[in-house]
Design an enzyme around this catalytic site. Structure first.
Site, PDB file in Angstrom:
ATOM      1  N   GLY A 159      96.644  16.648 -59.448  1.00 45.94           N
ATOM      2  CA  GLY A 159      95.869  17.455 -58.512  1.00 45.94           C
ATOM      3  C   GLY A 159      94.994  18.456 -59.235  1.00 45.94           C
ATOM      4  N   TYR A 160      95.544  19.087 -60.255  1.00 44.19           N
ATOM      5  CA  TYR A 160      94.781  20.056 -61.035  1.00 44.19           C
ATOM      6  C   TYR A 160      93.618  19.381 -61.745  1.00 44.19           C
ATOM      7  CZ  TYR A 160      93.841  23.886 -64.298  1.00 44.19           C
ATOM      8  OH  TYR A 160      93.226  24.891 -65.015  1.00 44.19           O
ATOM      9  N   ALA A 161      93.885  18.238 -62.369  1.00 46.67           N
ATOM     10  CA  ALA A 161      92.829  17.513 -63.072  1.00 46.67           C
ATOM     11  C   ALA A 161      91.723  17.089 -62.110  1.00 46.67           C
ATOM     12  CB  ALA A 161      93.405  16.290 -63.789  1.00 46.67           C
TER      13      ALA A 161
END
Length: 255
Positions: A159-161
């Protein structure tokens, strides 16, 4: 204009999200050191905050707000409050973010949704709402906080990426439309920095050693490493800089 004068932010107001600690704290302090007054916001900013005291000690004004950027209604109320009380700032720093770690096959829906709302959705809405006024005014500086994962995939943080990859594209998309209208939109991509977000990595002796071995500068970055880059991008010295993602990574991406 004298080159040193081009870096002055006297008379400017900067809205800095995620200013309570880490990179956001350093960015807010650096902008104040360059002469800007600060509107600061974080999810849980104390009434008598450390960043507020640091800014006022420099002779600049500080107005602090708390807002959960994962709550769209709260975000839109915050934007309306800022416009009502302060007008549209000269500078917008989209730094607020979060990271939740879990292997991709086990990454829960709520992790994904939370990270995308905070890291991507809020940055888009803030930029659209304040940027619209900057375009009408014919001036403004907007800086996103991107990441090494704007370029790489990372491990256990899908999700962060995804959010940071999108932030890089969003930076370019806004810049393409607004560069000719007096608004500079750029991003800063931090490398591995000694902040809360990297605590798990720094405490892992194997991963920490692997990371340090690849950084040409031979150390983890520090929040204060971002003062110079953010002041540059928010100053007249960067008048012809648009759609750039500035790496502040100790040389990691050049390795």
């Amino acid at each position: 204009m004298n080159i040193l004068d081009q870096f002055s932010l006297k008379g400017k107001t900067a809205l800095v999200t995620g200013c309570r600690r880490g990179i956001g704290y350093a960015m807010a302090e650096g902008l104040a050191e360059a002469g800007a007054d600060i509107i600061g916001v974080s999810a849980s900013l104390e009434e008598d905050s450390a960043i507020g005291r640091a800014v006022t000690a420099l002779g600049r004004t500080f107005t602090g707000y708390s807002c959960d950027f994962g709550d769209r209604e709260a975000l839109m109320r915050f934007i309306a409050t800022v416009k009502e009380k302060h007008g549209t700032p000269d500078i917008l720093i989209n730094n607020a973010g979060t990271i939740l770690r879990k292997p991709a096959a086990e990454h829960p829906d709520d992790y994904w949704d939370r990270v995308i709302r905070v890291n991507l959705d809020s940055a888009f809405f803030l930029t659209r709402e304040f940027g619209r006024d900057m375009v009408a005014r014919g001036s403004g500086k907007i800086v996103f906080t991107a990441s090494l994962l704007t370029f790489q995939g990372g491990i256990t943080v899908p999700g962060y990426a995804a959010s940071k990859g999108a932030v890089g594209q969003l930076t370019k998309a806004f810049a393409n439309e607004w560069a000719a209208k007096g608004v500079n939109v750029n991003a800063i991509a931090p490398g591995y920095i000694d902040t809360d977000n990297t605590e798990a990595l720094r405490k892992d002796p194997v991963r920490s050693e692997q990371i340090l071995a690849r950084i040409p500068a031979g150390r983890w970055g520090r929040p204060e490493d971002f003062k110079g880059p953010v002041v540059f991008l928010c100053s007249e010295a960067a008048a012809y800089v648009h759609g750039t993602i500035l790496l502040v990574d100790g040389g990691w991406m050049g390795r």
